[in-house]
Scaffold this motif. Structure first.
Motif, short mmCIF file in Angstrom:
data_model
loop_
_atom_site.label_atom_id
_atom_site.label_comp_id
_atom_site.label_asym_id
_atom_site.label_seq_id
_atom_site.Cartn_x
_atom_site.Cartn_y
_atom_site.Cartn_z
N ARG A 470 12.95 17.03 -8.23
CA ARG A 470 13.52 16.91 -6.88
C ARG A 470 14.00 18.26 -6.36
NH1 ARG A 470 16.31 12.20 -8.68
NH2 ARG A 470 18.24 13.41 -8.72
N GLN A 471 14.54 19.06 -7.27
CA GLN A 471 15.07 20.36 -6.87
C GLN A 471 14.00 21.26 -6.25
OE1 GLN A 471 18.21 21.33 -6.89
NE2 GLN A 471 17.75 23.39 -6.15
N THR A 472 12.74 21.06 -6.64
CA THR A 472 11.67 21.90 -6.10
C THR A 472 11.52 21.71 -4.59
OG1 THR A 472 10.01 20.21 -6.58
CG2 THR A 472 10.42 21.86 -8.28
N LEU A 473 11.89 20.53 -4.08
CA LEU A 473 11.79 20.31 -2.63
C LEU A 473 12.82 21.16 -1.89
CD1 LEU A 473 10.25 18.77 -0.50
CD2 LEU A 473 11.95 16.96 -0.62
N TRP A 474 14.01 21.31 -2.48
CA TRP A 474 15.01 22.21 -1.88
C TRP A 474 14.51 23.66 -1.94
CZ3 TRP A 474 19.10 21.39 1.08
CH2 TRP A 474 20.00 22.43 1.29
N THR A 475 13.81 23.99 -3.01
CA THR A 475 13.21 25.33 -3.10
C THR A 475 12.22 25.55 -1.97
OG1 THR A 475 13.45 25.28 -5.51
CG2 THR A 475 11.89 26.87 -4.61
N PHE A 476 11.45 24.50 -1.64
CA PHE A 476 10.50 24.61 -0.53
C PHE A 476 11.24 24.86 0.78
CE2 PHE A 476 8.11 22.78 2.97
CZ PHE A 476 6.84 23.29 2.78
N HIS A 485 5.33 26.29 -4.94
CA HIS A 485 4.14 26.28 -5.79
C HIS A 485 4.48 26.72 -7.21
CE1 HIS A 485 0.27 27.66 -7.36
NE2 HIS A 485 0.76 28.88 -7.43
N ARG A 486 5.25 27.80 -7.35
CA ARG A 486 5.61 28.28 -8.69
C ARG A 486 6.53 27.31 -9.41
NH1 ARG A 486 6.11 33.17 -5.70
NH2 ARG A 486 8.37 32.86 -5.60
N ALA A 487 7.49 26.71 -8.68
CA ALA A 487 8.45 25.81 -9.31
C ALA A 487 7.78 24.54 -9.82
CB ALA A 487 9.57 25.47 -8.32
N VAL A 488 6.87 23.96 -9.03
CA VAL A 488 6.20 22.73 -9.46
C VAL A 488 5.29 23.01 -10.65
CG1 VAL A 488 4.61 20.91 -8.76
CG2 VAL A 488 6.35 21.70 -7.17
N TRP A 534 -2.34 19.81 -10.08
CA TRP A 534 -2.22 21.26 -10.30
C TRP A 534 -2.86 22.04 -9.14
CZ3 TRP A 534 0.09 24.00 -14.28
CH2 TRP A 534 -0.24 25.34 -14.40
N GLU A 535 -4.00 21.57 -8.66
CA GLU A 535 -4.70 22.27 -7.59
C GLU A 535 -3.97 22.15 -6.26
OE1 GLU A 535 -9.31 22.63 -5.96
OE2 GLU A 535 -8.68 20.88 -7.14
N ARG A 536 -3.37 20.98 -5.99
CA ARG A 536 -2.72 20.75 -4.70
C ARG A 536 -1.41 21.50 -4.56
NH1 ARG A 536 -1.62 14.96 -3.24
NH2 ARG A 536 -0.89 16.05 -1.37
N THR A 537 -0.82 21.97 -5.68
CA THR A 537 0.43 22.72 -5.56
C THR A 537 0.25 23.98 -4.72
OG1 THR A 537 -0.06 23.88 -7.63
CG2 THR A 537 1.29 21.89 -7.77
N ALA A 538 -0.97 24.51 -4.66
CA ALA A 538 -1.21 25.75 -3.92
C ALA A 538 -1.57 25.51 -2.46
CB ALA A 538 -2.33 26.55 -4.59
#
Length: 560
Positions: A470-476, A485-488, A534-538
């Motif tokens: 969830r924290q990665t969304l705040w990073t976004f 992308h790096r966090a996920v 993995w591909e969609r993170t970018a």
């Protein structure tokens, strides 16, 4: 008139003598400038970033190889995309790039983590004399560096010692050999191709070399070309390390050397005869955990420090080295400890020559944080291998290492006497600034608390059970799509490593992710699902796309 003529005649030599002196010195000055050693190394620094570009041997003989290294040192844990550059196309008329390797080393300096990325190129020169390598542009941590030119020199040949006899054979010749001829499956076999040039022979250009075919072997080149003089010939030895992949008779094909000599029309192609190797099977049964390590193997464990406090960082380094092909270790060894948090392993590679064979060195490093006081024990590591010298299996092991972990320090009890009670005026003078300080502190805490509450409320609306994900969304929201992308991917790497033992690199292509997962027994459907995530993170560009991706990523642990 005679006096004037005599005066002119006396002045004339003095007026032209410096010119004649310079003309006499000019050839010496030119020779001196040509004889100056080449500048084979440059270093450029900007702030905390240091870029060094150098030739390992700026002067090489005819037929030699330039080893070009690009080193970038900077603070932090650098990843592969932190440094970007390409060799200039203008170099193509001077050198040919044979192969390329990269290496990473991390170290601590003044309590801070630093990294050194090293890129190594093997370059074959296309002409004799000075070769100028210029125009290299390097981008490190978004800083652009223009590298000053460096130079290398290719000598036309090395003259033999006066006592060397003139060779009686052909001006150029080749031969090849392998040892041992009857290895075990997986044992290192050294293939040596010798290219001999007579001292009296003159080559128009560097010879070109085509390695032999090695069906049924895993092959790796030696890092250096060996040279020697024998019977009036300059001998150049090109070597390969071959590892048989199956038992039975195997064939090492012919190597080809293309040479062109002065006074001879066209080029001459020299070939070596094919060689036979009979690979013996390994005895059965193999011990548990055997990963096809055949040859010499040494293992060592180093822990620093061996006394720590709860919350400190302890560095654990495991090193394996020997003639065994350490690339057969498909995945790094695992380190799991109770009462401590263990980070993902960092890996270092090095391949060099030792006693006429390739010597592999592979090092794994973990950062361990103790979570409770007591004794933390690093368990022993064990690696079964087959020793061809004695014809039986052995086990390389390390001893357990104990770390004394201490708790936090207790606060000292104050024994100072109670000061006298201040007067009312003194209290007002002391209390007034404290009131202002408390008011400012309340304002800051209130603002921070409001932002924290707002952030938690926003993250609570994300339908993902894992708080780290969830924290990665705040990073976004705060840092943008690249940081998201790096966090996920960091979260995915940790989940995949915990469940399959596969340690992915942050920039691994999706196809490799699927291939590695299927090699570990993960179903094709699950591997394809992880590959798509993995591909969609970018490709995520909006918060809605990020939420949808996180929903899919949260299913990864269940799919594995």
């Amino acid at each position: 008139m005679a006096w004037r003529a005599g005066l002119v005649n006396r002045r004339h030599p003095h007026r032209h003598r410096p010119t004649w002196g310079l003309m006499c010195l000019l050839p010496w000055l030119v020779a001196l400038s040509v004889a100056q050693p080449p500048k084979g190394s440059v270093t450029v620094r900007r702030d905390a970033i240091t870029v060094r570009v150098f030739l390992q041997e700026p002067t090489i003989p005819l037929g030699g190889i330039f080893i070009l290294r690009v080193q970038v040192t900077a603070p932090g844990d650098l990843t592969g995309n932190a440094v970007q550059f390409a060799l200039p196309e203008a170099w193509s008329d001077r050198v040919i790039q044979l192969n390329y390797t990269s290496d990473k080393q991390t170290f601590e300096r003044n309590g801070r983590l630093w990294s050194t990325l090293t890129y190594t190129y093997r370059l074959a020169p296309l002409r004799v004399g000075r070769i100028r390598l210029d125009g290299l542009q390097i981008t490190a941590l978004r800083e652009r560096f223009s590298i000053p030119p460096i130079e290398g020199v290719v000598l036309s040949g090395t003259q033999p010692e006066p006592t060397e006899p003139e060779p009686s054979g052909p001006p150029v010749r080749v031969n090849a050999s392998v040892a041992p001829r009857q290895p075990f499956v997986g044992e290192q076999v050294v293939y040596t191709m010798e290219f001999a040039v007579a001292a009296s022979a003159h080559l128009v250009r560097n010879p070109t070399y085509d390695p032999p075919t090695a069906e049924g072997f895993w092959a790796e080149e030696f890092p250096e070309v060996a040279r020697a003089w024998r019977s009036g010939y300059e001998i150049q030895r090109v070597r390969l390390a071959l590892f048989p992949l199956r038992a039975g008779q195997l064939t090492v094909g012919s190597a080809r050397v293309n040479v062109r000599m002065e006074g001879v029309a066209g080029s001459e192609v020299l070939t070596t005869p094919p060689l036979q190797v009979v690979a013996r099977p390994l005895p059965s049964p193999a011990p548990a955990g055997f990963q096809n390590l055949v040859g010499q193997l040494k293992v060592s464990l180093r822990v620093q420090p061996q006394q720590a406090t709860v919350g400190d960082t302890v560095v654990v380094r495991l090193r394996l080295e020997g003639t065994a092909n350490l690339r057969n270790l498909a995945q790094p060894p695992r380190l799991s400890l109770t009462g401590a948090r263990v980070g993902l392993p960092r890996e270092r590679w090095q391949v060099r020559e030792r006693d006429g064979r390739l010597w592999f060195q592979r090092e794994f490093e973990w950062r361990v944080v103790p979570l409770q006081a007591g004794t933390l024990t690093i368990p022993p590591f064990a690696f079964p291998y087959f020793d061809p010298a004695v014809g039986r299996y052995r086990t390389a092991t390390t001893s357990p290492v104990r770390i004394a972990v201490f708790g936090g320090r207790a606060e000292a009890v104050s024994t100072a006497q109670t000061p006298p009670t201040p007067s009312t005026a003194e209290r007002i003078v002391v209390v007034a600034p404290l009131v202002l300080l408390v008011a400012a502190l309340v304002l800051v805490l209130g603002t921070t608390g409001w932002r924290y509450w707002q952030r938690q409320r926003w993250l609570a609306a994300v339908p993902v059970p894992d708080p780290q994900l969830r924290q990665t969304l705040w990073t976004f929201r705060q840092e943008g799509a690249n940081a998201f992308h790096r966090a996920v991917r960091a979260w995915l790497r940790e989940q995949i490593f915990q469940r399959t033992g596969i340690l992915l690199a942050p920039n691994d292509p999706p196809e490799r992710v699927q291939q590695l997962l299927q090699s570990k027994g993960v179903s094709e459907t699950a591997a394809r699902f992880v590959r798509d995530v993995w591909e969609r993170t970018a490709t995520v560009q909006s918060p809605d796309e990020a939420v949808h991706l996180l929903r899919q990523a949260a299913e990864t642990p269940n799919r594995l």
